[in-house]
Design an enzyme around this catalytic site. Sequence first.
Site, PDB file in Angstrom:
ATOM      1  N   HIS A   1       5.572   5.743  -8.099  1.00  0.00           N
ATOM      2  CA  HIS A   1       4.846   5.561  -9.352  1.00  0.00           C
ATOM      3  C   HIS A   1       5.842   5.372 -10.487  1.00  0.00           C
ATOM      4  O   HIS A   1       6.792   6.155 -10.582  1.00  0.00           O
ATOM      5  CB  HIS A   1       4.012   6.805  -9.672  1.00  0.00           C
TER       6      HIS A   1
ATOM      7  N   GLU B   1      16.145   6.680  -2.961  1.00  0.00           N
ATOM      8  CA  GLU B   1      15.679   6.932  -1.598  1.00  0.00           C
ATOM      9  C   GLU B   1      16.574   6.339  -0.526  1.00  0.00           C
ATOM     10  O   GLU B   1      16.707   6.906   0.556  1.00  0.00           O
ATOM     11  CB  GLU B   1      14.246   6.414  -1.416  1.00  0.00           C
TER      12      GLU B   1
ATOM     13  N   GLU C   1      -5.336   8.668  -2.284  1.00  0.00           N
ATOM     14  CA  GLU C   1      -4.620   7.680  -3.091  1.00  0.00           C
ATOM     15  C   GLU C   1      -5.676   6.780  -3.707  1.00  0.00           C
ATOM     16  O   GLU C   1      -6.491   6.198  -2.997  1.00  0.00           O
ATOM     17  CB  GLU C   1      -3.695   6.813  -2.223  1.00  0.00           C
TER      18      GLU C   1
ATOM     19  N   GLU D   1      -5.173   3.901  -6.321  1.00  0.00           N
ATOM     20  CA  GLU D   1      -4.093   3.277  -7.071  1.00  0.00           C
ATOM     21  C   GLU D   1      -4.334   1.796  -7.335  1.00  0.00           C
ATOM     22  O   GLU D   1      -4.967   1.111  -6.547  1.00  0.00           O
ATOM     23  CB  GLU D   1      -2.779   3.431  -6.301  1.00  0.00           C
TER      24      GLU D   1
END
Length: 188
Positions: free
Chosen positions: A82, A100, A129, A131
């Site tokens: 996000h 990551e 979720e 989104e």
Amino acid sequence: MNESTESGELPHKNAAQDVIAVDADDTELGLVNRLEAHTGEGTRHRAFTSLVFDQDDNILLAQRAPGKRLWGTYWDGTVASHPVEGQSQEDATRQRLEEELGITPDQYEDVRLTDRFEYKRYFENAGVEHEVCAVLEVTLHDTTLDPDEEEVAGLMWVPYERLSTHPEWYRQLRLCPWFEIAMRRDTR
């Protein structure tokens, strides 16, 4: 609004973060607590998935770490997260790729926004979720990786055309729903 327990500890690390609530057109409505956005019926919010390719059109699949609250150990293509308030999807992608996977901007030319869609999926009894998900693509000319084990449990390069044409051949990988949607919508 951050929840805390009587001891002052947060119920989950995501409770210390906010996400951007949006309408169906991805217009910003304000901030909502990240944990609250992913529980109950959820709150529609802004997200992204970034698909990382090598120069031979293989896609890098990343297995989400087992400690992830939602879709832990599922395979994603490649990083999903996000953006924070005031951050572009492209900047958020660059940041998460480095955090990551250790992928730095000198390993690719650009980050391309290729699609945007809305979806809502529940995960077991753990959350949801909901989104408006931007899809961003990156092609690496240097495939050196340094994954963060708290984020990524495994990595695998897969021929993208084969995966997108025959996703059933990869069913044992348990792909994340947002990645499957992005792949189905891809019109390369």
